[in-house]
Write a protein that holds these residues in place. Structure first.
Motif, PDB file in Angstrom:
ATOM      1  N   ASN A  48       1.251  -3.817  17.151  1.00  0.00           N
ATOM      2  CA  ASN A  48       0.671  -2.576  17.668  1.00  0.00           C
ATOM      3  C   ASN A  48       0.448  -1.515  16.584  1.00  0.00           C
ATOM      4  N   TRP A  49       1.375  -1.474  15.628  1.00  0.00           N
ATOM      5  CA  TRP A  49       1.301  -0.486  14.550  1.00  0.00           C
ATOM      6  C   TRP A  49       1.364  -1.195  13.208  1.00  0.00           C
ATOM      7  N   LEU A  50       0.398  -0.887  12.347  1.00  0.00           N
ATOM      8  CA  LEU A  50       0.422  -1.408  10.979  1.00  0.00           C
ATOM      9  C   LEU A  50       0.273  -0.228  10.027  1.00  0.00           C
ATOM     10  N   THR A  51       1.257  -0.064   9.146  1.00  0.00           N
ATOM     11  CA  THR A  51       1.153   0.987   8.124  1.00  0.00           C
ATOM     12  C   THR A  51       1.014   0.322   6.763  1.00  0.00           C
ATOM     13  N   VAL A  52       0.091   0.805   5.958  1.00  0.00           N
ATOM     14  CA  VAL A  52      -0.086   0.241   4.618  1.00  0.00           C
ATOM     15  C   VAL A  52       0.028   1.333   3.556  1.00  0.00           C
ATOM     16  N   TYR A  53       0.748   0.987   2.495  1.00  0.00           N
ATOM     17  CA  TYR A  53       0.950   1.927   1.384  1.00  0.00           C
ATOM     18  C   TYR A  53      -0.192   1.690   0.401  1.00  0.00           C
ATOM     19  N   ALA A  54      -1.127   2.626   0.349  1.00  0.00           N
ATOM     20  CA  ALA A  54      -2.337   2.413  -0.443  1.00  0.00           C
ATOM     21  C   ALA A  54      -2.320   3.160  -1.775  1.00  0.00           C
ATOM     22  N   PHE A  55      -1.684   4.338  -1.787  1.00  0.00           N
ATOM     23  CA  PHE A  55      -1.647   5.130  -3.031  1.00  0.00           C
ATOM     24  C   PHE A  55      -0.468   6.086  -2.925  1.00  0.00           C
ATOM     25  N   SER A  56       0.426   6.008  -3.891  1.00  0.00           N
ATOM     26  CA  SER A  56       1.628   6.837  -3.812  1.00  0.00           C
ATOM     27  C   SER A  56       1.435   8.140  -4.573  1.00  0.00           C
ATOM     28  N   SER A  57       2.292   9.108  -4.263  1.00  0.00           N
ATOM     29  CA  SER A  57       2.188  10.389  -4.965  1.00  0.00           C
ATOM     30  C   SER A  57       2.511  10.220  -6.447  1.00  0.00           C
ATOM     31  N   GLU A  58       3.149   9.100  -6.792  1.00  0.00           N
ATOM     32  CA  GLU A  58       3.466   8.836  -8.209  1.00  0.00           C
ATOM     33  C   GLU A  58       2.346   8.040  -8.904  1.00  0.00           C
ATOM     34  N   LEU A 124      -3.679   1.737  12.910  1.00  0.00           N
ATOM     35  CA  LEU A 124      -3.606   1.513  11.468  1.00  0.00           C
ATOM     36  C   LEU A 124      -3.269   2.837  10.793  1.00  0.00           C
ATOM     37  N   VAL A 125      -2.134   2.857  10.112  1.00  0.00           N
ATOM     38  CA  VAL A 125      -1.711   4.073   9.414  1.00  0.00           C
ATOM     39  C   VAL A 125      -1.862   3.814   7.914  1.00  0.00           C
ATOM     40  N   ILE A 126      -2.642   4.653   7.255  1.00  0.00           N
ATOM     41  CA  ILE A 126      -2.849   4.472   5.814  1.00  0.00           C
ATOM     42  C   ILE A 126      -2.054   5.554   5.081  1.00  0.00           C
ATOM     43  N   ALA A 127      -1.106   5.110   4.248  1.00  0.00           N
ATOM     44  CA  ALA A 127      -0.324   6.057   3.444  1.00  0.00           C
ATOM     45  C   ALA A 127      -1.092   6.281   2.143  1.00  0.00           C
ATOM     46  N   PHE A 128      -1.654   7.461   2.001  1.00  0.00           N
ATOM     47  CA  PHE A 128      -2.512   7.743   0.850  1.00  0.00           C
ATOM     48  C   PHE A 128      -2.096   9.067   0.229  1.00  0.00           C
ATOM     49  N   ASN A 129      -1.900   9.066  -1.067  1.00  0.00           N
ATOM     50  CA  ASN A 129      -1.245  10.193  -1.746  1.00  0.00           C
ATOM     51  C   ASN A 129       0.046  10.514  -0.996  1.00  0.00           C
ATOM     52  N   TYR A 130       0.755   9.435  -0.684  1.00  0.00           N
ATOM     53  CA  TYR A 130       1.987   9.546   0.100  1.00  0.00           C
ATOM     54  C   TYR A 130       3.209   9.352  -0.794  1.00  0.00           C
ATOM     55  N   GLY A 131       4.191  10.230  -0.581  1.00  0.00           N
ATOM     56  CA  GLY A 131       5.501  10.057  -1.201  1.00  0.00           C
ATOM     57  C   GLY A 131       6.502  10.581  -0.191  1.00  0.00           C
ATOM     58  N   ALA A 132       7.526   9.781   0.111  1.00  0.00           N
ATOM     59  CA  ALA A 132       8.463  10.181   1.170  1.00  0.00           C
ATOM     60  C   ALA A 132       9.225  11.451   0.804  1.00  0.00           C
ATOM     61  N   ARG A 133       9.579  11.614  -0.465  1.00  0.00           N
ATOM     62  CA  ARG A 133      10.319  12.822  -0.840  1.00  0.00           C
ATOM     63  C   ARG A 133       9.451  14.050  -0.647  1.00  0.00           C
ATOM     64  N   ASP A 134       8.191  13.923  -1.030  1.00  0.00           N
ATOM     65  CA  ASP A 134       7.245  15.029  -0.840  1.00  0.00           C
ATOM     66  C   ASP A 134       7.090  15.334   0.650  1.00  0.00           C
ATOM     67  N   LEU A 186      11.717   0.406  -2.616  1.00  0.00           N
ATOM     68  CA  LEU A 186      10.870   1.149  -1.667  1.00  0.00           C
ATOM     69  C   LEU A 186       9.797   1.988  -2.357  1.00  0.00           C
ATOM     70  N   SER A 187      10.024   2.347  -3.617  1.00  0.00           N
ATOM     71  CA  SER A 187       9.058   3.172  -4.348  1.00  0.00           C
ATOM     72  C   SER A 187       8.584   4.381  -3.526  1.00  0.00           C
ATOM     73  N   ASN A 188       9.562   5.084  -2.955  1.00  0.00           N
ATOM     74  CA  ASN A 188       9.263   6.367  -2.272  1.00  0.00           C
ATOM     75  C   ASN A 188       8.428   6.194  -1.003  1.00  0.00           C
ATOM     76  N   PHE A 189       8.605   5.073  -0.324  1.00  0.00           N
ATOM     77  CA  PHE A 189       7.849   4.778   0.906  1.00  0.00           C
ATOM     78  C   PHE A 189       8.756   4.988   2.122  1.00  0.00           C
ATOM     79  N   LEU A 190       8.373   5.800   3.054  1.00  0.00           N
ATOM     80  CA  LEU A 190       9.026   5.944   4.366  1.00  0.00           C
ATOM     81  C   LEU A 190      10.559   6.010   4.303  1.00  0.00           C
ATOM     82  N   LEU A 191      11.087   6.832   3.401  1.00  0.00           N
ATOM     83  CA  LEU A 191      12.550   6.855   3.225  1.00  0.00           C
ATOM     84  C   LEU A 191      13.278   7.236   4.517  1.00  0.00           C
ATOM     85  N   TRP A 192      12.773   8.211   5.216  1.00  0.00           N
ATOM     86  CA  TRP A 192      13.413   8.657   6.463  1.00  0.00           C
ATOM     87  C   TRP A 192      13.231   7.608   7.563  1.00  0.00           C
TER      88      TRP A 192
END
Ligand code: IPE
Ligand code: IPE
Ligand code: MG
Length: 238
Positions: A48-58, A124-134, A186-192
């Motif tokens: 039902n839910w797909l999240t992809v890490y496409a570009f990190s804040s780092e 579809l959730v696209i993580a783009f310019n995403y960083g969990a700490r940010d 994890l490289s700063n992905f979805l830490l919480w």
């Protein structure tokens, strides 16, 4: 049990290309093809839910030409695939900090979300310019602003309320996080959100990820016992 939410750290494009004597950008291009296939396969398999890490804040720290390639591929993906995603009933959401993205990218992201807002077949959730700490710091700032404005008090802040300030507000936590390329971090992905996720690390590089690899990860997930801090089902029955 099938995971309701699968999140993927799409890693290894560069190494895939290097192993073939190709430039890294060829790996990223092949990675977009793998992403298309992954969305299709996830839909077919009832995820039902797909999240992809496409570009990190780092990832901004990469050479400028590579950053430009990645920005170009996001543009291409949305321009080329949005209509098909929409036709297939996929709702698109973007997580990450949009503030400093280029204007045309910001409007493409908004267009993708608006066009597909009513779709219900799959998310579809696209993580783009995403960083969990940010993301966590932005959530803390937004809470602080509301406390300062007198809208809430510190005592009103709880786990759910905090979660609702994150970019993933309204999105269930991932049940399964897959990372390709053999790296185990994890490289700063979805830490919480990853608090109780199951992890599956696959040796293949992202461009080689297909339906078969997804099914392998799902089978591994299926064999795991999740406890959420409680006791296992067997012990509970005793
Ligand atoms: C993943 O592949 C894509 C992004 C991070 C955008 P990489 O580019 O990290 O590939 P490797 O890890 O260098 O092989
Ligand atoms: C994580 O991969 C980010 C994405 C897949 C978008 P990286 O390749 O950037 O992670 P590190 O640097 O190996 O930890
Ligand atoms: Mg990498």
């Amino acid at each position: 049990m099938k995971p309701a939410h699968v999140a993927i750290i799409m890693d290894g494009n560069g190494r895939w290309a290097e192993a073939r004597g190709l430039p890294r950008r060829a790996g990223h291009r092949a990675g977009v093809e793998a992403l298309r296939k992954a969305v299709r396969s996830a839909g077919e398999l009832g995820i039902n839910w797909l999240t992809v890490y496409a570009f990190s804040s780092e990832n901004w720290s990469r050479p400028r030409s590579e950053v430009n390639d990645l920005m170009g591929l996001l543009r291409l993906f949305i321009r080329r695939d949005l209509a098909e995603l929409h036709q297939n009933g996929v709702r698109v959401r973007i997580i990450g900090d949009r503030e400093n993205l280029e204007k045309d990218i910001k409007s493409l992201l908004l267009e993708a979300e608006n066009l597909t807002a009513e779709n219900t077949s799959m998310n579809l959730v696209i993580a783009f310019n995403y960083g969990a700490r940010d993301e966590i710091v932005r959530a803390a700032k937004s809470l602080f602003a509301d406390v300062q404005a007198g809208k809430i008090t510190a005592d009103d802040i709880d786990i759910d309320g905090f979660g609702n300030r994150l970019d993933t507000a309204g999105i269930p936590d991932p049940d399964l996080i897959i990372r390709t390329s053999g790296e185990q971090r994890l490289s700063n992905f979805l830490l919480w959100q990853a608090a109780y996720a199951e992890f599956v690390f696959l040796p293949c590089h992202w461009p080689d990820f297909g339906r078969c690899e997804l099914e392998t990860a799902l089978a591994t997930f299926n064999a795991r016992e999740r406890r959420f801090g409680g006791v296992g089902a067997r012990e509970a029955a005793l």
